[in-house]
Design a protein around this motif. Structure first.
Motif, short mmCIF file in Angstrom:
data_model
loop_
_atom_site.label_atom_id
_atom_site.label_comp_id
_atom_site.label_asym_id
_atom_site.label_seq_id
_atom_site.Cartn_x
_atom_site.Cartn_y
_atom_site.Cartn_z
N GLY A 121 0.82 -1.20 0.00
CA GLY A 121 0.00 0.00 0.00
C GLY A 121 0.86 1.25 0.00
N TYR A 122 0.29 2.33 0.45
CA TYR A 122 0.95 3.63 0.42
C TYR A 122 1.59 3.90 1.77
CZ TYR A 122 1.80 8.23 -1.50
OH TYR A 122 2.41 9.34 -2.01
N VAL A 123 2.91 3.75 1.88
CA VAL A 123 3.62 3.94 3.13
C VAL A 123 3.87 5.44 3.32
CG1 VAL A 123 5.69 3.38 4.44
CG2 VAL A 123 4.68 1.68 2.91
N ILE A 124 3.39 5.98 4.43
CA ILE A 124 3.47 7.41 4.71
C ILE A 124 4.59 7.66 5.71
CG2 ILE A 124 2.22 9.39 5.66
CD1 ILE A 124 1.04 8.39 3.03
N ASP A 125 5.42 8.65 5.41
CA ASP A 125 6.44 9.09 6.35
C ASP A 125 6.34 10.61 6.52
OD1 ASP A 125 7.48 10.05 3.98
OD2 ASP A 125 9.16 8.68 3.93
N GLU A 126 7.21 11.21 7.32
CA GLU A 126 7.15 12.65 7.58
C GLU A 126 7.31 13.47 6.30
OE1 GLU A 126 6.52 14.22 10.50
OE2 GLU A 126 6.17 12.26 11.40
N GLU A 127 8.21 13.05 5.43
CA GLU A 127 8.43 13.78 4.17
C GLU A 127 7.18 13.75 3.29
OE1 GLU A 127 11.91 12.43 2.08
OE2 GLU A 127 13.14 12.58 3.89
N THR A 128 6.52 12.61 3.26
CA THR A 128 5.31 12.48 2.45
C THR A 128 4.20 13.37 3.01
OG1 THR A 128 5.91 10.19 1.98
CG2 THR A 128 3.66 10.82 1.51
N MET A 129 4.07 13.39 4.33
CA MET A 129 3.05 14.23 4.95
C MET A 129 3.27 15.71 4.62
SD MET A 129 2.17 12.73 8.67
CE MET A 129 2.88 11.18 9.07
N ALA A 130 4.53 16.11 4.51
CA ALA A 130 4.85 17.51 4.22
C ALA A 130 4.49 17.91 2.80
CB ALA A 130 6.34 17.75 4.47
N LEU A 131 4.29 16.94 1.91
CA LEU A 131 3.95 17.25 0.52
C LEU A 131 2.53 17.75 0.34
CD1 LEU A 131 5.60 14.18 -1.29
CD2 LEU A 131 6.46 16.53 -1.18
N ALA A 132 1.67 17.50 1.32
CA ALA A 132 0.27 17.90 1.21
C ALA A 132 -0.19 18.55 2.52
CB ALA A 132 -0.59 16.70 0.88
#
Length: 166
Positions: free
Chosen positions: A44-55
């Protein structure tokens, strides 16, 4: 009589050689490679801190789609919500079925103007749906019920396994 002993000696040497070859072949196999190695599978879609910062909050719907891609599923409970679902499974031995150890739902809530109004990272904590960003258990409602069904697979609703194709 010497000929009879020679046949027995040859047979004994052959058996000893066969046992030695078999032991050498088996010595290359290690039970630790089968029993002692843990394998972790992420799906699935693994979310990390960097990913959260994109949106971040205030982002447009289009920006979220460009940054994170198509969500696993969406919902419209008084506003559109994008859900990005991921699972982590661990297999303690190669012949065992992987066991689900973590399941997360990264939710992006949009307001009426199609901008991000809230972000949540849901998972189970002590058997209850928990938002790891807000650090709280969400209040009841349709969204809470939907998340509970995804994370636990209960109530005959969709489970993350069924949504992810597992």
């Amino acid at each position: 009589m010497a000929a009879k002993n020679s046949k027995t000696d040859k047979r004994g040497h052959f058996i000893a050689a066969a046992v030695a070859v078999a032991m050498l072949g088996v010595s290359g196999c290690s039970t630790s490679s089968v029993l002692g190695s843990k394998e972790t599978f992420k799906q699935g879609y693994v979310i990390d801190e960097e990913t959260m910062a994109l949106a971040p909050v205030g982002s447009s719907r289009e920006q979220v789609l460009l940054a994170l891609g198509t969500p696993t599923t969406t919902n419209n409970f008084g506003g559109e919500v994008f859900y990005y679902i991921s699972q982590t499974r661990v297999r303690s031995a190669q012949f065992l079925k992987p066991k689900l150890v973590d399941q997360r739902v990264f939710a992006i809530y949009f307001d009426d103007s199609d901008t991000v109004s809230r972000i949540a990272d849901y998972g189970l904590k002590d058997g209850r749906v928990f938002d790891f960003i807000a650090g709280a258990t969400p209040t009841g409602g349709k969204d809470q019920t939907f998340l509970g069904q995804i994370l636990t697979g209960s109530l005959g609703g969709p489970s993350a396994s069924s949504i992810l194709g597992r």
